[in-house]
Design a protein around this motif. Structure first.
Motif, PDB file in Angstrom:
ATOM      1  N   HIS A 176      -0.484  -1.398  19.239  1.00  0.00           N
ATOM      2  CA  HIS A 176       0.819  -0.948  18.764  1.00  0.00           C
ATOM      3  C   HIS A 176       0.653  -0.360  17.367  1.00  0.00           C
ATOM      4  CE1 HIS A 176       0.800  -4.704  16.474  1.00  0.00           C
ATOM      5  NE2 HIS A 176       1.854  -4.286  15.814  1.00  0.00           N
ATOM      6  N   ASN A 177       1.576   0.485  16.973  1.00  0.00           N
ATOM      7  CA  ASN A 177       1.485   1.141  15.665  1.00  0.00           C
ATOM      8  C   ASN A 177       1.884   0.176  14.560  1.00  0.00           C
ATOM      9  OD1 ASN A 177       0.696   3.675  16.671  1.00  0.00           O
ATOM     10  ND2 ASN A 177       2.817   4.211  17.141  1.00  0.00           N
ATOM     11  N   GLU A 178       1.070   0.117  13.530  1.00  0.00           N
ATOM     12  CA  GLU A 178       1.393  -0.743  12.398  1.00  0.00           C
ATOM     13  C   GLU A 178       0.655  -0.238  11.163  1.00  0.00           C
ATOM     14  OE1 GLU A 178       0.122  -4.701  13.231  1.00  0.00           O
ATOM     15  OE2 GLU A 178      -2.004  -4.219  13.190  1.00  0.00           O
ATOM     16  N   LYS A 179       1.183  -0.565   9.997  1.00  0.00           N
ATOM     17  CA  LYS A 179       0.575  -0.172   8.736  1.00  0.00           C
ATOM     18  C   LYS A 179      -0.302  -1.280   8.169  1.00  0.00           C
ATOM     19  CE  LYS A 179       1.970   4.011   8.014  1.00  0.00           C
ATOM     20  NZ  LYS A 179       0.980   5.098   7.942  1.00  0.00           N
ATOM     21  N   SER A 180       0.173  -2.529   8.261  1.00  0.00           N
ATOM     22  CA  SER A 180      -0.578  -3.664   7.735  1.00  0.00           C
ATOM     23  C   SER A 180      -1.304  -4.359   8.877  1.00  0.00           C
ATOM     24  CB  SER A 180       0.359  -4.662   7.048  1.00  0.00           C
ATOM     25  OG  SER A 180       1.044  -4.028   5.990  1.00  0.00           O
ATOM     26  N   PRO A 181      -2.586  -4.686   8.695  1.00  0.00           N
ATOM     27  CA  PRO A 181      -3.356  -5.283   9.797  1.00  0.00           C
ATOM     28  C   PRO A 181      -2.851  -6.660  10.203  1.00  0.00           C
ATOM     29  CG  PRO A 181      -4.633  -5.276   7.753  1.00  0.00           C
ATOM     30  CD  PRO A 181      -3.400  -4.483   7.489  1.00  0.00           C
ATOM     31  N   SER A 182      -2.575  -6.811  11.486  1.00  0.00           N
ATOM     32  CA  SER A 182      -2.184  -8.115  12.026  1.00  0.00           C
ATOM     33  C   SER A 182      -3.080  -8.496  13.204  1.00  0.00           C
ATOM     34  CB  SER A 182      -0.716  -8.087  12.481  1.00  0.00           C
ATOM     35  OG  SER A 182      -0.529  -7.118  13.498  1.00  0.00           O
ATOM     36  N   PHE A 183      -4.144  -7.719  13.384  1.00  0.00           N
ATOM     37  CA  PHE A 183      -5.078  -7.916  14.500  1.00  0.00           C
ATOM     38  C   PHE A 183      -6.302  -8.659  13.964  1.00  0.00           C
ATOM     39  CE2 PHE A 183      -8.630  -6.417  17.130  1.00  0.00           C
ATOM     40  CZ  PHE A 183      -8.131  -6.598  18.407  1.00  0.00           C
ATOM     41  N   SER A 184      -6.626  -9.785  14.572  1.00  0.00           N
ATOM     42  CA  SER A 184      -7.707 -10.644  14.072  1.00  0.00           C
ATOM     43  C   SER A 184      -8.745 -10.884  15.167  1.00  0.00           C
ATOM     44  CB  SER A 184      -7.130 -11.984  13.602  1.00  0.00           C
ATOM     45  OG  SER A 184      -8.157 -12.847  13.174  1.00  0.00           O
ATOM     46  N   VAL A 185     -10.016 -10.879  14.767  1.00  0.00           N
ATOM     47  CA  VAL A 185     -11.125 -11.133  15.694  1.00  0.00           C
ATOM     48  C   VAL A 185     -11.969 -12.280  15.146  1.00  0.00           C
ATOM     49  CG1 VAL A 185     -13.198 -10.186  16.782  1.00  0.00           C
ATOM     50  CG2 VAL A 185     -11.198  -8.728  16.435  1.00  0.00           C
ATOM     51  N   SER A 186     -12.202 -13.274  15.981  1.00  0.00           N
ATOM     52  CA  SER A 186     -13.034 -14.414  15.588  1.00  0.00           C
ATOM     53  C   SER A 186     -14.393 -14.292  16.269  1.00  0.00           C
ATOM     54  CB  SER A 186     -12.371 -15.737  15.994  1.00  0.00           C
ATOM     55  OG  SER A 186     -13.272 -16.811  15.824  1.00  0.00           O
ATOM     56  N   ALA A 187     -15.445 -14.097  15.468  1.00  0.00           N
ATOM     57  CA  ALA A 187     -16.795 -13.976  16.028  1.00  0.00           C
ATOM     58  C   ALA A 187     -17.261 -15.295  16.614  1.00  0.00           C
ATOM     59  CB  ALA A 187     -17.762 -13.504  14.938  1.00  0.00           C
ATOM     60  N   SER A 188     -16.977 -16.414  15.940  1.00  0.00           N
ATOM     61  CA  SER A 188     -17.480 -17.713  16.384  1.00  0.00           C
ATOM     62  C   SER A 188     -16.818 -18.170  17.676  1.00  0.00           C
ATOM     63  CB  SER A 188     -17.250 -18.765  15.294  1.00  0.00           C
ATOM     64  OG  SER A 188     -15.866 -18.898  15.008  1.00  0.00           O
TER      65      SER A 188
END
Length: 638
Positions: free
Chosen positions: A30-42
């Protein structure tokens, strides 16, 4: 699935930035200006706190590419060069898979054949390799882009492919060969070959350039569209450029294959080409997954200017920061970098790139001069372009362009605002009419039917829902860790939590799934048992849980005085706090039951026993609270 690195996979589509133990980005869904997408490597999961999407590497590819779960598995297998053994599929699926895989294999064979013909055959060296050398291409760049040559005799490739067992119909579908009155011939005969590679490096199709002057034949020809090659979604050079685009946070867009190759050879490797076609929304989306800074590089002639403007409105609509840099007259990107080198090239672009609306005004005003009709047309063109900017996402940018264009075009600012709004309304109405005219089965947008979210993330949740899900969270995160008096935390939870006190059906289902695994396997499940579970709802719930930004309900603190201490180092505090909630909840339920029984006591002895039980429960409650390091002073009546 164990091989797939969530950061590596997501990083192919999205520009990730490290933040602590995790990575963040603007959400690709979705379109957004501030990052709210998080990825956890562990943990091997992703989660967007804006739109709610979450899952593992497989579900990311599935949702991002809008493909089925099996297709996402195949994508990852293709990316990591893992051979799959598949179970029985439907006839339609089998046919599609067979065609797609046949085209992949055939294209790989063709790319290697053309490459070998270029480097090893006398004709290839004399004609094809000489052409590339004249363009200044070094051997390593020829290898990197897998450049090739198709012999001129007419059917050399066809004969080689048939000899290797490739079917004539697949040769025709791929566009590599054609049939004329029963006679087969090579489509690209006498041409140098530019393999077009996908995100994983596999060859999707080919571009081919004629070397002899022939007015009847086009200078370049490309593969036809098929199950593997969809022109509007492909960018030449993306496989070689994707990492550099992310590092530079900018993408250069050029017209041709040789422009991309020359820039790479010159040290400018954040560049792709739309392969001579008009820029498409799908191609912009591909670029936008890596960077939102797009600089269009074209020749300084009139044709180059017009080409540069195509696709501009679409880029603005997708919230790109679009710039245009016209090269000195007589130069294209290929010739200019060979003339000045990488450092001077970068300097020139930085000094000469202009914002696209300002550039369009400048060119338009020169053409309009004092002609009122042309000026009116220009005002309308600029207003329509500004209307493409997403007002919700880029209000300040749209406002800036309205003010700037009003001043430079010498028109009333309010009039320009009204004109911009008119174009916005017309486009909305056009979209509405188009939606109404589509078949019913096509009207439902993919994004309008997301998989259901985990309970506890919506406004209708009950006050204590978050605490119940916290039990599952600590079970997943700390179940295998040691616990005093027990084999591990999972056993402690099993012994101390009354299953019947859990109210939410989904929480009970998760809890049962965990301990059923323990019973069946006589061991504790690893976290990836849930993140990679075959039930996609389990995957999503796990991702939502482990990436939950919401604090545990204040009700917990207000009702019981329990303050949470989160984090790996304080896992015992997390576990104890969670268990205390359920133990206190059980005590409160028993106390409530005793309160109901007190008025019904038949004699003084029965009432005394009930009161003693109630006092014992309150004492246990106080012990639990003191064990947690908190003390709540409440009257027994409350």
């Amino acid at each position: 699935m164990n091989r797939a690195d969530i950061v590596e996979v997501v990083g192919q589509f999205v520009r990730l930035k490290r933040r602590g133990a995790n990575y963040i980005a603007n959400c690709p869904f979705h379109n957004e200006k501030s990052p709210s997408f998080s990825v956890s490597a562990s943990k091997g999961i992703f989660k967007c706190f804006g739109c709610g999407k979450g899952g593992n590497a497989v579900t990311f590819v599935q949702e991002h590419e809008r493909i089925t779960y099996p297709e996402a598995i195949r994508w990852l297998a293709d990316f990591y060069k893992i051979e799959l053994e598949e179970t029985k599929a439907s006839e339609e699926q089998i046919q599609h898979q067979q065609i797609e895989e046949s085209l992949r294999i055939l294209n790989e064979f063709a790319a290697q054949y053309f490459h070998d013909a270029l480097l090893q055959s006398e004709e290839g060296q004399t004609i094809g390799l000489s052409y590339f050398k004249e363009r200044g291409f070094r051997t390593e760049i020829i290898e990197q882009f897998r450049l090739g040559y198709c012999p001129e005799d007419g059917s050399s490739f066809y004969k080689a492919a048939i000899e290797k067992g490739y079917a004539p119909e697949m040769l025709e579908k791929s566009g590599l060969c054609k049939n004329s009155n029963g006679r087969w011939y090579d489509t690209y005969r006498g041409r140098v070959i530019f393999p077009i590679q996908g995100m994983t490096g596999r060859v999707l199709g080919f571009g081919a350039r004629i070397l002899k002057t022939n007015e009847k034949s086009p200078k370049y020809i490309n593969s036809p569209e098929n199950e593997l090659y969809v022109k509007s979604r492909v960018l030449y050079g993306l496989y070689q450029s994707r990492q550099s685009m992310g590092k530079a946070d900018e993408c250069y867009l050029v017209e041709g294959y040789t422009d991309v190759i020359s820039l790479h050879q010159g040290g400018v490797d954040n560049v792709v080409s739309s392969s001579g076609t008009s820029l498409t929304e799908d191609q912009l989306r591909v670029i936008g997954r890596t960077t939102k800074n797009l600089t269009i590089l074209y020749d300084g002639d009139s044709a180059g200017i017009k080409a540069a403007m195509r696709g501009m409105d679409m880029a603005l609509a997708q919230s790109f920061n679009v710039k245009l840099a016209l090269l000195p007259e007589g130069h294209d990107p290929d010739s200019y970098i060979q003339a000045v080198g990488a450092s001077a090239f970068h300097t020139y672009i930085a000094d000469h790139k202009e914002d696209i609306i300002g550039f369009r005004m400048e060119v338009g005003m020169k053409e309009a001069a004092n002609d009122p009709a042309k000026k009116s047309k220009l005002v309308n063109e600029i207003a329509e372009t500004i209307s493409r900017i997403d007002k919700a996402e880029d209000f300040a940018l749209q406002d800036y362009y309205i003010k700037q264009s009003s001043e430079r075009l010498q028109v009333d600012e309010q009039g320009m605002i009204n004109l911009v709004n008119k174009f916005i309304r017309e486009r909305i109405e056009q979209d509405r009419r188009q939606a109404q005219n589509r078949p019913v089965e096509e009207q439902q947008d993919y994004e309008s039917t997301p998989l259901p979210e985990i309970p506890g993330n919506d406004s209708n949740e009950r006050p204590d829902d978050a605490q119940e899900w916290q039990l599952i969270c600590v079970l997943l995160l700390y179940g295998q860790k040691p616990a005093e008096g027990f084999q591990h935390v999972a056993e402690m939870i099993y012994q101390r939590v009354d299953f019947d006190i859990i109210e939410q059906a989904d929480v009970k289902e998760f809890y049962t799934l965990y301990y059923n695994y323990v019973s069946e396997h006589e061991s504790l499940p690893e976290l990836n048992y849930f993140t990679l579970h075959t039930d996609q709802q389990i995957q999503r719930k796990t991702a939502n849980l482990l990436h939950n930004k919401n604090e545990v309900s204040p009700n917990w603190l207000e009702k019981f005085g329990i303050a949470m201490l989160n984090g790996e180092e304080n896992y015992i505090n997390d576990v104890e706090s969670t268990l205390c909630y359920f133990e206190l909840k059980k005590l409160k339920a028993l106390q409530a039951e005793l309160r109901k029984q007190l008025p019904q006591a038949k004699d003084e002895q029965s009432m005394l026993q009930l009161m003693q039980q109630f006092v014992a429960l309150k004492k246990t409650e106080q012990e639990i609270l003191q064990r947690q390091g908190t003390v709540i002073v409440k009257s027994a009546s409350r």
